[in-house]
Design a protein around this motif. Structure first.
Motif, PDB file in Angstrom:
ATOM      1  N   LYS A  49       1.048  -1.189   0.076  1.00  0.00           N
ATOM      2  CA  LYS A  49       0.201  -0.049  -0.097  1.00  0.00           C
ATOM      3  C   LYS A  49       0.859   1.078   0.060  1.00  0.00           C
ATOM      4  CE  LYS A  49      -3.773  -2.276   2.445  1.00  0.00           C
ATOM      5  NZ  LYS A  49      -4.663  -2.311   3.499  1.00  0.00           N
ATOM      6  N   ALA A  50       1.722   1.197   0.914  1.00  0.00           N
ATOM      7  CA  ALA A  50       2.933   2.359   1.001  1.00  0.00           C
ATOM      8  C   ALA A  50       3.655   2.605  -0.366  1.00  0.00           C
ATOM      9  CB  ALA A  50       3.733   2.065   1.949  1.00  0.00           C
ATOM     10  N   VAL A  51       3.929   1.584  -0.902  1.00  0.00           N
ATOM     11  CA  VAL A  51       4.521   1.634  -2.430  1.00  0.00           C
ATOM     12  C   VAL A  51       3.733   2.274  -3.286  1.00  0.00           C
ATOM     13  CG1 VAL A  51       5.566   0.361  -4.362  1.00  0.00           C
ATOM     14  CG2 VAL A  51       6.423  -0.087  -2.014  1.00  0.00           C
ATOM     15  N   GLU A  52       2.240   1.700  -3.473  1.00  0.00           N
ATOM     16  CA  GLU A  52       1.520   2.175  -4.510  1.00  0.00           C
ATOM     17  C   GLU A  52       0.941   3.788  -4.222  1.00  0.00           C
ATOM     18  OE1 GLU A  52      -3.241   1.607  -5.488  1.00  0.00           O
ATOM     19  OE2 GLU A  52      -1.741  -0.232  -5.971  1.00  0.00           O
ATOM     20  N   ALA A  53       1.102   4.122  -3.196  1.00  0.00           N
ATOM     21  CA  ALA A  53       0.722   5.644  -2.772  1.00  0.00           C
ATOM     22  C   ALA A  53       1.915   6.357  -3.210  1.00  0.00           C
ATOM     23  CB  ALA A  53       0.370   5.831  -1.442  1.00  0.00           C
ATOM     24  N   PHE A  54       3.031   6.037  -2.937  1.00  0.00           N
ATOM     25  CA  PHE A  54       4.216   6.699  -3.394  1.00  0.00           C
ATOM     26  C   PHE A  54       4.327   6.934  -4.812  1.00  0.00           C
ATOM     27  CE2 PHE A  54       8.622   6.169  -4.953  1.00  0.00           C
ATOM     28  CZ  PHE A  54       9.188   7.524  -4.461  1.00  0.00           C
ATOM     29  N   VAL A  55       4.088   5.842  -5.472  1.00  0.00           N
ATOM     30  CA  VAL A  55       4.391   5.838  -6.972  1.00  0.00           C
ATOM     31  C   VAL A  55       3.382   6.525  -7.746  1.00  0.00           C
ATOM     32  CG1 VAL A  55       4.157   4.580  -9.118  1.00  0.00           C
ATOM     33  CG2 VAL A  55       5.502   3.374  -7.218  1.00  0.00           C
ATOM     34  N   PHE A  56       1.854   6.603  -7.165  1.00  0.00           N
ATOM     35  CA  PHE A  56       0.938   7.417  -7.683  1.00  0.00           C
ATOM     36  C   PHE A  56       1.292   9.003  -7.618  1.00  0.00           C
ATOM     37  CE2 PHE A  56      -2.622   3.975  -8.293  1.00  0.00           C
ATOM     38  CZ  PHE A  56      -1.978   3.510  -9.036  1.00  0.00           C
TER      39      PHE A  56
END
Length: 271
Positions: A49-56
């Motif tokens: 979840k943290a990686v996806e939020a960062f990427v977006f």
């Protein structure tokens, strides 16, 4: 999209993927909040979840008018003809939980429902796979090309069990594997659809099949295989469609057809 913009988008995606990979490395082996999705073997961690939020967040800084589809935020994804980033923040979450290094982030830019950029970064294997439509595929800057295998009998085939564990699906998968094992050199399962596709593009294996996938599992890898000279098709021999979640990828059409001929009879409840 013009050439200059295409190259710019790829450069941004590579930099974001590298940063996301560092997040994975920092979190690897530590305590994780882990949740179950489809089944006890289909997991999501706080790092997903943290990686996806960062990427977006990073992509939106550069491309505020683009659309976004991500594994951890999409409930019922709809793909339009507009420029859309499709992201799997951690492909191989079960591997990540167990610190098995076959883990990656998969990012694709799709236009008119076709991938035009694919970036797959495996931080633990230190491999950066990239492709732009019409410009070839690369691993760490080195051009990729699929194998020259021409017969199923001499091929190495990749597969995955997937996130479902109901009896009928398990029996169908077992039948597929038995059918293929009689003909091919060997079968392998690594736990990452995206990296399986990169393995085909790299010429280290000759075919890969799976169903019950999502667009984020396939978008970047399908382009990388195609740009490496490979062949990508729906598991029913139809034209490949990202949103149907079914794929056969191979070094050439002959291997793909041979795989489909062996497995299709066992897939009828699911196709």
């Amino acid at each position: 999209m013009d050439r200059e913009t295409l190259f710019k988008c790829e450069k941004v995606a590579i930099n974001v993927a590298l940063a996301a990979g560092n997040m994975m490395k920092s979190a690897s082996g530590g305590e994780q909040r882990i949740e179950q999705k489809l089944s006890p073997v289909d997991l999501v961690t706080e790092t997903d979840k943290a990686v996806e939020a960062f990427v977006f967040n990073e992509l939106r800084k550069h491309f505020p008018n683009h659309k976004f589809i991500g594994e951890e935020s999409a409930t019922d994804p709809t793909l339009t003809n507009e420029l859309t980033w499709i992201v799997d923040p951690i492909d191989g979450t079960m591997n990540f939980v167990h610190t098995f290094p076959w883990v990656c982030i998969s990012m694709a830019l799709v236009y008119e429902k076709e991938p035009i950029i694919g970036v797959i970064y495996s931080p633990f294997l230190e491999k950066m796979y990239t492709a732009k439509k019409g410009f070839g595929a690369y691993c760490n800057g080195i051009p990729l090309h699929v194998s020259d295998c021409e017969s199923l009998e001499k091929s190495l085939i990749l597969y995955e069990l997937g996130g479902y564990r109901d009896e009928k699906r398990i029996n169908a998968i077992a039948s597929n594997l038995m059918s293929l094992q009689e003909e091919c050199h060997g079968l392998r399962s690594t736990g990452s659809a995206a990296l399986n596709l990169c393995t085909i593009a790299n010429g280290h294996a000759d075919g890969y099949f799976q169903f019950d996938l999502k667009c984020w599992d396939l978008a970047a890898g399908a382009l990388i295989v195609s740009e490496a000279g490979g062949y990508v098709v729906d598991i029913t021999s139809d034209r490949f469609d990202l949103m149907r979640g079914r794929i056969v990828a191979a070094c050439n059409a002959n291997i793909a057809k041979a795989v489909i001929d062996k497995i299709q009879v066992h897939l009828k409840p699911y196709i």
